[in-house]
Design a protein around this motif. Structure first.
Motif, short mmCIF file in Angstrom:
data_model
loop_
_atom_site.label_atom_id
_atom_site.label_comp_id
_atom_site.label_asym_id
_atom_site.label_seq_id
_atom_site.Cartn_x
_atom_site.Cartn_y
_atom_site.Cartn_z
N ASN A 194 0.84 -1.20 0.00
CA ASN A 194 0.00 0.00 0.00
C ASN A 194 0.88 1.26 0.00
OD1 ASN A 194 -1.32 2.28 1.54
ND2 ASN A 194 -3.08 0.93 1.27
N GLU A 195 0.56 2.22 -0.87
CA GLU A 195 1.42 3.41 -1.00
C GLU A 195 1.49 4.21 0.30
OE1 GLU A 195 -0.16 6.76 -3.34
OE2 GLU A 195 -2.02 5.63 -3.55
N TYR A 196 0.38 4.25 1.05
CA TYR A 196 0.41 5.02 2.30
C TYR A 196 1.29 4.31 3.33
CZ TYR A 196 -3.41 7.67 0.32
OH TYR A 196 -4.16 8.46 -0.50
N ALA A 197 1.21 2.98 3.36
CA ALA A 197 2.06 2.22 4.30
C ALA A 197 3.53 2.53 4.01
CB ALA A 197 1.78 0.73 4.17
N GLN A 198 3.86 2.61 2.72
CA GLN A 198 5.26 2.89 2.35
C GLN A 198 5.66 4.31 2.75
OE1 GLN A 198 5.47 1.87 -1.82
NE2 GLN A 198 4.92 -0.25 -1.40
N GLN A 199 4.74 5.24 2.50
CA GLN A 199 5.04 6.63 2.86
C GLN A 199 5.21 6.78 4.38
OE1 GLN A 199 2.00 9.48 1.53
NE2 GLN A 199 2.55 10.80 3.26
N TYR A 200 4.32 6.15 5.14
CA TYR A 200 4.39 6.31 6.60
C TYR A 200 5.61 5.61 7.18
CZ TYR A 200 -0.40 7.94 5.89
OH TYR A 200 -1.51 8.61 5.45
N SER A 201 5.99 4.51 6.54
CA SER A 201 7.17 3.80 7.01
C SER A 201 8.42 4.66 6.77
CB SER A 201 7.22 2.46 6.27
OG SER A 201 8.47 1.93 6.29
N ALA A 202 8.48 5.33 5.63
CA ALA A 202 9.62 6.21 5.33
C ALA A 202 9.64 7.38 6.33
CB ALA A 202 9.53 6.73 3.90
N GLU A 203 8.47 7.93 6.64
CA GLU A 203 8.42 9.05 7.58
C GLU A 203 8.84 8.61 8.98
OE1 GLU A 203 4.79 11.25 5.23
OE2 GLU A 203 4.63 11.06 7.42
N SER A 204 8.45 7.39 9.34
CA SER A 204 8.81 6.87 10.65
C SER A 204 10.33 6.71 10.75
CB SER A 204 8.10 5.53 10.86
OG SER A 204 8.57 4.91 12.00
N ALA A 205 10.93 6.14 9.69
CA ALA A 205 12.39 5.95 9.69
C ALA A 205 13.09 7.31 9.80
CB ALA A 205 12.81 5.21 8.43
N ALA A 206 12.56 8.31 9.07
CA ALA A 206 13.20 9.64 9.08
C ALA A 206 13.10 10.28 10.46
CB ALA A 206 12.55 10.52 8.02
N GLU A 207 12.02 10.00 11.18
CA GLU A 207 11.81 10.65 12.48
C GLU A 207 12.50 9.90 13.62
OE1 GLU A 207 7.71 12.51 13.51
OE2 GLU A 207 8.01 10.89 14.94
N MET A 208 12.97 8.68 13.35
CA MET A 208 13.51 7.83 14.41
C MET A 208 14.67 8.50 15.15
SD MET A 208 13.11 5.09 16.04
CE MET A 208 12.25 3.73 15.27
N ALA A 209 15.57 9.16 14.40
CA ALA A 209 16.74 9.77 15.03
C ALA A 209 16.31 10.83 16.05
CB ALA A 209 17.63 10.39 13.96
N GLU A 210 15.32 11.63 15.67
CA GLU A 210 14.83 12.69 16.57
C GLU A 210 14.21 12.06 17.82
OE1 GLU A 210 11.33 16.11 16.60
OE2 GLU A 210 11.63 14.91 14.81
N PHE A 211 13.48 10.95 17.61
CA PHE A 211 12.80 10.27 18.71
C PHE A 211 13.83 9.71 19.69
CE2 PHE A 211 10.94 6.19 20.25
CZ PHE A 211 9.96 6.74 21.07
N VAL A 212 14.87 9.05 19.17
CA VAL A 212 15.89 8.44 20.03
C VAL A 212 16.65 9.54 20.79
CG1 VAL A 212 18.03 7.10 20.01
CG2 VAL A 212 16.08 6.35 18.65
N ALA A 213 16.93 10.66 20.10
CA ALA A 213 17.62 11.77 20.77
C ALA A 213 16.77 12.29 21.92
CB ALA A 213 17.91 12.89 19.77
N GLY A 214 15.46 12.36 21.71
CA GLY A 214 14.54 12.82 22.76
C GLY A 214 14.56 11.87 23.95
N LEU A 215 14.65 10.57 23.68
CA LEU A 215 14.67 9.58 24.76
C LEU A 215 15.93 9.72 25.60
CD1 LEU A 215 13.55 6.21 23.13
CD2 LEU A 215 12.31 7.56 24.83
N SER A 216 17.09 9.87 24.91
CA SER A 216 18.33 9.92 25.68
C SER A 216 18.49 11.25 26.41
CB SER A 216 19.55 9.62 24.79
OG SER A 216 19.37 10.12 23.51
N ALA A 217 17.72 12.28 26.00
CA ALA A 217 17.79 13.55 26.72
C ALA A 217 17.00 13.49 28.03
CB ALA A 217 17.23 14.65 25.83
N LYS A 218 16.16 12.44 28.21
CA LYS A 218 15.29 12.37 29.40
C LYS A 218 16.07 11.94 30.63
CE LYS A 218 10.79 11.79 27.35
NZ LYS A 218 9.76 10.89 26.94
#
Ligand SMILES: N[C@@H](CCC(=O)N[C@@H](CS)C(=O)NCC(=O)O)C(=O)O
Length: 218
Positions: A194-218
């Motif tokens: 599904n094209e949306y599944a692919q788009q959302y998966s790409a967005e999730s991968a792109a946001e992962m670094a920001e998410f992990v940085a937020g976790l380690s800042a806690k």
């Protein structure tokens, strides 16, 4: 217009986002991380994401949001029409969450977040996951989707739950959990086409670094 609050790495957020897209509904994403600010808990009482803002007010809890969307926008249904099949779909949805997602979450610290899991938790979670796998196999009728040839709400949950649980099981127990769920490879391949599944998966991968940085800042 509907507003969906959450962030791209969140699997619960993605279940709702995928459902909105599959139903062809217009919506706006408001990037939001879970928090306990009163402004946010007035919308999502537990401070979690996702939360859907509708013309009537806000709704939190993924199952409830999915059911609301199907009631309010019956085109392109994501739940079967007859009561028994609908109950079976709900049983699948609850089983995926209660017996795979939530037990696996207990192991997130040591598998995904760079921490450690204690042996008691590791020992407690395994039999729950084993019974969860048995339950999904018993309830599903893959063809290739969990309830046949049409993707429905349980599939949009499975799309985000199964890979995560697989990663946790593999890292913790060396267990190829997906190999034990009949038809899971075909199911995930069909959903990921599904094209949306692919788009959302790409967005999730792109946001992962920001998410992990937020976790380690806690
Ligand atoms: N039961 C909730 C669970 C949602 C949930 O756990 N979301 C995570 C992000 S994937 C979250 O907000 N976590 C923050 C927290 O648990 O306080 C639902 O069905 O929507």
């Amino acid at each position: 217009m509907l507003k969906l609050y959450g962030f791209a790495v969140s699997n619960y957020f993605n279940m709702v986002r995928m459902t909105l897209a599959a139903k062809g509904l217009e919506f706006e994403v408001v990037k939001t991380f879970p928090n306990q600010n009163p402004d946010w808990t007035s919308m999502s009482p537990m401070g979690k994401v996702p939360c859907l803002e509708t013309e009537h007010g806000c709704i939190a809890e993924t199952h409830v949001i999915l059911e609301y969307l199907d009631d309010q926008y019956p085109d392109k249904p994501i739940l079967p029409g007859n009561s028994y099949d609908k109950a079976r779909a709900r049983q699948l949805m609850h089983s995926l969450e209660l017996y795979l997602e939530l037990p696996a979450r207990r192991l997130f610290p040591g598998t995904l977040f760079g921490g450690q899991n204690d042996q008691l938790t590791i020992d407690e979670v395994k039999p729950v996951l084993e019974k969860g796998v048995r339950t999904i196999n018993q309830l599903a009728n893959c063809g290739p989707y969990l309830m046949g040839d049409t993707p429905l709400a349980p599939d949009y949950m499975a799309l985000y739950i199964l890979p995560l649980v697989q990663a946790v099981a593999k890292k913790t127990y060396g267990w190829d959990l997906l190999a034990d769920i009949h038809g899971s490879a075909e199911l995930l391949a069909a959903l990921n086409s599904n094209e949306y599944a692919q788009q959302y998966s790409a967005e999730s991968a792109a946001e992962m670094a920001e998410f992990v940085a937020g976790l380690s800042a806690k």
